[in-house]
Write a protein that holds these residues in place. Structure first.
Motif, mmCIF file in Angstrom:
data_model
loop_
_atom_site.group_PDB
_atom_site.id
_atom_site.type_symbol
_atom_site.label_atom_id
_atom_site.label_comp_id
_atom_site.label_asym_id
_atom_site.label_seq_id
_atom_site.Cartn_x
_atom_site.Cartn_y
_atom_site.Cartn_z
ATOM 1 N N TYR A 173 0.712 -1.287 0.081
ATOM 2 C CA TYR A 173 0.006 0.048 -0.027
ATOM 3 C C TYR A 173 0.858 1.383 0.187
ATOM 4 N N PHE A 174 2.091 1.399 0.953
ATOM 5 C CA PHE A 174 2.863 2.457 0.976
ATOM 6 C C PHE A 174 3.646 2.887 -0.371
ATOM 7 N N VAL A 175 4.008 1.739 -0.924
ATOM 8 C CA VAL A 175 4.716 1.911 -2.030
ATOM 9 C C VAL A 175 3.875 2.320 -3.209
ATOM 10 N N LEU A 176 2.648 1.755 -3.322
ATOM 11 C CA LEU A 176 1.711 2.225 -4.323
ATOM 12 C C LEU A 176 1.220 3.778 -4.170
ATOM 13 N N MET A 177 1.241 4.284 -2.871
ATOM 14 C CA MET A 177 0.606 5.619 -2.541
ATOM 15 C C MET A 177 1.866 6.399 -2.418
ATOM 16 N N THR A 178 3.200 5.839 -2.510
ATOM 17 C CA THR A 178 4.488 6.924 -2.647
ATOM 18 C C THR A 178 4.595 7.122 -4.125
ATOM 19 N N VAL A 179 4.406 6.229 -4.933
ATOM 20 C CA VAL A 179 4.363 6.281 -6.494
ATOM 21 C C VAL A 179 3.190 7.483 -7.024
ATOM 22 N N CYS A 180 2.118 7.216 -6.276
ATOM 23 C CA CYS A 180 1.074 8.120 -6.542
ATOM 24 C C CYS A 180 1.517 9.776 -6.239
ATOM 25 N N VAL B 233 4.647 10.851 -5.788
ATOM 26 C CA VAL B 233 5.740 11.218 -6.525
ATOM 27 C C VAL B 233 5.312 11.594 -8.200
ATOM 28 N N LEU B 234 4.354 10.880 -8.735
ATOM 29 C CA LEU B 234 3.766 11.306 -9.953
ATOM 30 C C LEU B 234 3.051 12.591 -9.801
ATOM 31 N N PHE B 235 2.228 12.910 -8.898
ATOM 32 C CA PHE B 235 1.422 14.155 -8.613
ATOM 33 C C PHE B 235 2.674 15.147 -8.653
ATOM 34 N N VAL B 236 3.514 15.257 -7.655
ATOM 35 C CA VAL B 236 4.413 16.144 -7.352
ATOM 36 C C VAL B 236 5.366 16.416 -8.766
ATOM 37 N N TRP C 196 3.523 18.153 -11.514
ATOM 38 C CA TRP C 196 3.224 19.663 -11.667
ATOM 39 C C TRP C 196 4.208 20.477 -11.023
ATOM 40 N N GLY C 197 5.384 19.896 -10.747
ATOM 41 C CA GLY C 197 6.625 20.496 -10.255
ATOM 42 C C GLY C 197 7.634 20.655 -11.236
ATOM 43 N N VAL C 198 7.701 19.565 -12.107
ATOM 44 C CA VAL C 198 8.863 19.509 -13.154
ATOM 45 C C VAL C 198 8.299 19.388 -14.706
ATOM 46 N N VAL C 199 7.546 18.404 -14.660
ATOM 47 C CA VAL C 199 7.190 17.862 -16.054
ATOM 48 C C VAL C 199 6.154 18.783 -16.847
ATOM 49 N N ARG C 200 5.345 19.546 -16.126
ATOM 50 C CA ARG C 200 4.639 20.816 -16.630
ATOM 51 C C ARG C 200 5.396 21.871 -17.303
ATOM 52 N N LEU C 201 6.674 21.976 -16.952
ATOM 53 C CA LEU C 201 7.392 23.009 -17.665
ATOM 54 C C LEU C 201 7.855 22.592 -19.230
ATOM 55 N N TRP C 202 7.726 21.445 -19.496
ATOM 56 C CA TRP C 202 8.174 21.216 -20.850
ATOM 57 C C TRP C 202 6.749 20.362 -21.623
#
Length: 66
Positions: free
Chosen positions: A9-16, A18-21, A24-30
């Motif tokens: 559960y914690f691995v899946l929620m960590t992946v979630c 990381v994907l959100f952050v 919108w923190g890095v990928v949206r710039l490109w």
């Protein structure tokens, strides 16, 4: 017994998270469409994590109705 489910559960929620952050923190710039796609994938992870956390393991005894 519960450790595997909790870790899964914690691995899946960590992946979630990381994907959100990273979306919108890095990928949206490109690429905004890629960031939106990453968020859609991240939005699908919590229900999958809930199923994974509540899935019956072969050695679980609390599921037995006997």
């Amino acid at each position: 017994m519960y450790t595997r489910r909790r870790r899964r559960y914690f691995v899946l929620m960590t992946v979630c998270l990381v994907l959100f952050v990273s979306a919108w923190g890095v990928v949206r710039l490109w690429s905004v469409p890629l960031a939106i796609a990453m968020c859609l994938v991240a939005a699908a992870i919590p229900p999958i994590a809930a199923f994974a956390a509540n899935r019956r393991e072969p050695d679980d005894r609390w599921w037995d109705e006997r």
